[in-house]
Design a protein around this motif. Structure first.
Motif, PDB file in Angstrom:
ATOM      1  N   LEU A  54       1.668 -14.764   5.392  1.00 29.26           N
ATOM      2  CA  LEU A  54       0.685 -13.909   4.720  1.00 29.26           C
ATOM      3  C   LEU A  54       0.821 -13.995   3.197  1.00 29.26           C
ATOM      4  CD1 LEU A  54      -1.481 -11.698   4.767  1.00 29.26           C
ATOM      5  CD2 LEU A  54       0.333 -10.013   5.120  1.00 29.26           C
ATOM      6  N   LEU A  58      -6.447  -6.960   5.941  1.00 25.64           N
ATOM      7  CA  LEU A  58      -6.071  -7.787   7.091  1.00 25.64           C
ATOM      8  C   LEU A  58      -6.997  -7.487   8.260  1.00 25.64           C
ATOM      9  CD1 LEU A  58      -2.159  -7.565   6.992  1.00 25.64           C
ATOM     10  CD2 LEU A  58      -3.729  -8.942   5.611  1.00 25.64           C
ATOM     11  N   ASP A  84      -6.471  -5.129  11.553  1.00 27.32           N
ATOM     12  CA  ASP A  84      -6.546  -3.672  11.449  1.00 27.32           C
ATOM     13  C   ASP A  84      -7.969  -3.271  11.109  1.00 27.32           C
ATOM     14  OD1 ASP A  84      -3.816  -3.523  11.725  1.00 27.32           O
ATOM     15  OD2 ASP A  84      -3.397  -3.167   9.612  1.00 27.32           O
ATOM     16  N   TYR A 139       6.115  -3.806  12.008  1.00 24.40           N
ATOM     17  CA  TYR A 139       5.428  -3.643  10.723  1.00 24.40           C
ATOM     18  C   TYR A 139       6.372  -3.864   9.548  1.00 24.40           C
ATOM     19  CZ  TYR A 139       2.078  -0.960  13.569  1.00 24.40           C
ATOM     20  OH  TYR A 139       1.175  -0.554  14.512  1.00 24.40           O
ATOM     21  N   GLY A 140       5.745  -3.946   8.353  1.00 22.25           N
ATOM     22  CA  GLY A 140       6.513  -3.745   7.142  1.00 22.25           C
ATOM     23  C   GLY A 140       6.835  -2.263   7.075  1.00 22.25           C
ATOM     24  N   GLU A 200      10.317  -6.150   5.739  1.00 22.02           N
ATOM     25  CA  GLU A 200       9.381  -6.681   6.727  1.00 22.02           C
ATOM     26  C   GLU A 200      10.003  -6.620   8.120  1.00 22.02           C
ATOM     27  OE1 GLU A 200       6.317  -7.289   6.623  1.00 22.02           O
ATOM     28  OE2 GLU A 200       5.826  -8.716   8.195  1.00 22.02           O
ATOM     29  N   LYS A 201       9.351  -5.919   9.015  1.00 13.15           N
ATOM     30  CA  LYS A 201       9.720  -5.826  10.437  1.00 13.15           C
ATOM     31  C   LYS A 201      11.222  -5.609  10.678  1.00 13.15           C
ATOM     32  CE  LYS A 201       5.559  -8.173  11.776  1.00 13.15           C
ATOM     33  NZ  LYS A 201       4.977  -9.387  11.228  1.00 13.15           N
ATOM     34  N   VAL A 243       3.657  -0.159   7.056  1.00 13.64           N
ATOM     35  CA  VAL A 243       2.617  -0.738   6.203  1.00 13.64           C
ATOM     36  C   VAL A 243       1.459  -1.164   7.101  1.00 13.64           C
ATOM     37  CG1 VAL A 243       2.099  -2.656   4.630  1.00 13.64           C
ATOM     38  CG2 VAL A 243       4.403  -1.633   4.629  1.00 13.64           C
ATOM     39  N   ILE A 244       0.254  -0.670   6.798  1.00 17.36           N
ATOM     40  CA  ILE A 244      -0.898  -1.157   7.551  1.00 17.36           C
ATOM     41  C   ILE A 244      -1.731  -2.076   6.654  1.00 17.36           C
ATOM     42  CG2 ILE A 244      -0.904   0.685   9.274  1.00 17.36           C
ATOM     43  CD1 ILE A 244      -3.159   2.023   7.714  1.00 17.36           C
ATOM     44  N   GLY A 245      -2.660  -2.784   7.260  1.00 19.99           N
ATOM     45  CA  GLY A 245      -3.260  -3.935   6.596  1.00 19.99           C
ATOM     46  C   GLY A 245      -4.284  -3.692   5.507  1.00 19.99           C
ATOM     47  N   TYR A 303      -4.291  -3.280   1.162  1.00 17.96           N
ATOM     48  CA  TYR A 303      -3.464  -3.342  -0.048  1.00 17.96           C
ATOM     49  C   TYR A 303      -4.375  -3.359  -1.272  1.00 17.96           C
ATOM     50  CZ  TYR A 303      -0.258  -5.571   3.397  1.00 17.96           C
ATOM     51  OH  TYR A 303       0.507  -5.878   4.502  1.00 17.96           O
ATOM     52  N   GLN A 319       6.518 -13.877   2.851  1.00 16.53           N
ATOM     53  CA  GLN A 319       6.029 -12.551   3.235  1.00 16.53           C
ATOM     54  C   GLN A 319       5.480 -11.790   2.031  1.00 16.53           C
ATOM     55  OE1 GLN A 319       5.643 -11.575   6.203  1.00 16.53           O
ATOM     56  NE2 GLN A 319       6.995 -12.875   7.426  1.00 16.53           N
ATOM     57  N   THR A 379       5.175  -8.643   2.014  1.00 18.86           N
ATOM     58  CA  THR A 379       6.066  -7.480   1.910  1.00 18.86           C
ATOM     59  C   THR A 379       7.217  -7.753   0.939  1.00 18.86           C
ATOM     60  OG1 THR A 379       5.530  -6.930   4.190  1.00 18.86           O
ATOM     61  CG2 THR A 379       7.518  -5.908   3.289  1.00 18.86           C
ATOM     62  N   ARG A 403      -7.168   4.366  12.940  1.00 21.30           N
ATOM     63  CA  ARG A 403      -6.982   2.932  12.731  1.00 21.30           C
ATOM     64  C   ARG A 403      -7.000   2.261  14.095  1.00 21.30           C
ATOM     65  NH1 ARG A 403      -2.015   0.343  13.685  1.00 21.30           N
ATOM     66  NH2 ARG A 403      -1.880  -1.757  12.825  1.00 21.30           N
TER      67      ARG A 403
HETATM   68  C1  G1P Z   1       1.401  -8.026   8.618  1.00 23.15           C
HETATM   69  C2  G1P Z   1       2.409  -7.659   7.531  1.00 23.15           C
HETATM   70  C3  G1P Z   1       3.159  -6.392   7.910  1.00 23.15           C
HETATM   71  C4  G1P Z   1       2.173  -5.279   8.203  1.00 23.15           C
HETATM   72  C5  G1P Z   1       1.153  -5.720   9.265  1.00 23.15           C
HETATM   73  C6  G1P Z   1       0.050  -4.669   9.414  1.00 23.15           C
HETATM   74  O1  G1P Z   1       2.114  -8.414   9.768  1.00 23.15           O
HETATM   75  O2  G1P Z   1       3.310  -8.735   7.332  1.00 23.15           O
HETATM   76  O3  G1P Z   1       4.013  -5.998   6.871  1.00 23.15           O
HETATM   77  O4  G1P Z   1       2.870  -4.130   8.631  1.00 23.15           O
HETATM   78  O5  G1P Z   1       0.532  -6.954   8.900  1.00 23.15           O
HETATM   79  O6  G1P Z   1      -0.845  -4.990  10.440  1.00 23.15           O
HETATM   80  P1  G1P Z   1       1.431  -9.162  11.033  1.00 23.15           P
HETATM   81  O7  G1P Z   1       0.889  -8.080  11.899  1.00 23.15           O
HETATM   82  O8  G1P Z   1       0.374 -10.043  10.467  1.00 23.15           O
HETATM   83  O9  G1P Z   1       2.541  -9.908  11.683  1.00 23.15           O
END
Ligand code: G1P
Length: 301
Positions: A113, A133, A136, A173-174, A194-195, A207-209, A211, A233, A235, A261
């Motif tokens: 990302l 993103l 979401d 998630y982050g 991150e995760k 963290v949701i998508g 920013y 990342q 994040t 969401r």
């Molecule tokens: C991404 C981000 C993550 C965030 C998430 C939200 O992860 O890296 O930090 O919490 O989106 O949907 P992914 O879901 O793409 O692995």
């Protein structure tokens, strides 16, 4: 109030392979999977537009041409609808073209990302930008992005969206370490991971998508080594910005989101989202809900 530049551009990463939805995504981008009768990506672009962002850059990859076609003029289809006198569908199709100014850039290699966001550098330039993103979806009745842009206007730097999740889900998630501010729905972000495994997470604020990002992120991303999953990342880059002062692209604030969401990133959540959207539609709900009730009654017996 400090005088920070306006946010006018949205970046939408859409280069993922969509492997979780194979075989559906073998020849169709996952962003084009329909939520009832609209592809998921359309909701995302509509959300950007309703937050006042009319310039949308999509970061795509191979096999993503249908996304570009979706937001482009479809002459043959328009002619056919016009010939039939189907004005309603004709205007639906035409409105899509005028929704936003769409731009596309390709992410040659799937390096994460953070790398996808870095691909937006040239288009975005030296302005703050929003990043949305596609997995979401945020309910238009609970506007989030507008609030995040407002918060950027107050504090500068970057703004992330945080949602409280059960501990056992933080590893998806982050995750942010946070401190209160004088505003109820705004926090100062002091750290980001991150995760993380549940027992190492600094909080259960995920963290949701959505920013709003300071352009200093590009220089940080260029120097961010691959992190979790061997990927660059976003994040990790935001973590660096969170430790910086406002003269170097910091700080990072979080808006605490308590609205609706919908996740479309995996099969089960996707199914839930489709059912919720269908149940909320005036044209479908009167027939769909009684059918669903009956179906569930029978399935339970
Ligand atoms: C991404 C981000 C993550 C965030 C998430 C939200 O992860 O890296 O930090 O919490 O989106 O949907 P992914 O879901 O793409 O692995």
């Amino acid at each position: 109030m400090a005088d920070f530049e306006n946010v006018t551009k949205a970046v939408v990463p859409a280069a993922g392979l969509g492997t979780r939805f194979l075989p559906a995504t073998k020849a169709t981008p996952k962003e084009m999977l329909p939520i009832v009768d609209k592809p998921a990506i359309q909701y995302v672009v509509e959300e950007a537009v309703s937050a006042g962002l009319l310039d949308v850059l999509m970061v795509t990859g191979r096999h993503k041409r249908s996304i570009e076609d979706h937001f482009d003029v479809a002459y043959e289809l328009e002619d056919a609808l016009r010939a039939k006198g189907d004005e309603e569908r004709l205007s639906q199709v035409q409105e899509l073209v005028d929704l936003a100014t769409m731009h596309y850039v390709r992410q040659g290699e799937p390096k994460g990302l953070g790398h996808a966001v870095l691909c937006a550098k040239q288009h975005v330039g030296d302005e703050p930008f929003a990043c949305l993103l596609g997995d979401d979806l945020i309910d238009p009745r609970d506007p989030l992005l507008k609030r995040m842009i407002e918060v950027r206007g107050t504090y500068g730097g970057s703004v992330i969206a945080l949602m409280e999740v059960p501990r056992e889900q933080v590893s998806l998630y982050g995750c942010a370490a946070i401190e209160a501010t004088e505003q109820d729905d705004v926090v100062r972000v002091t750290d980001l991971v991150e995760k993380p495994p549940a027992d190492e997470a600094p909080s259960n604020w995920a963290v949701i998508g959505r920013y709003v990002i300071d352009p200093a992120v590009f220089e940080v991303l260029e120097n961010t080594p691959p992190g979790r999953g061997g990927e660059i990342q976003l994040t990790d880059a935001l973590r660096t910005l969170a430790s910086r002062g406002s003269d170097e692209g910091g700080p990072v604030h979080g808006v605490l989101f308590r609205g609706r969401r919908y996740d479309t990133g995996n099969k089960l959540d996707y199914l839930r989202t489709v059912v919720q959207f269908a149940a909320g539609r005036d044209d479908l709900a009167p027939e769909f809900i009684p059918w669903l009730r009956e179906f569930l009654d029978q399935a339970g017996s």
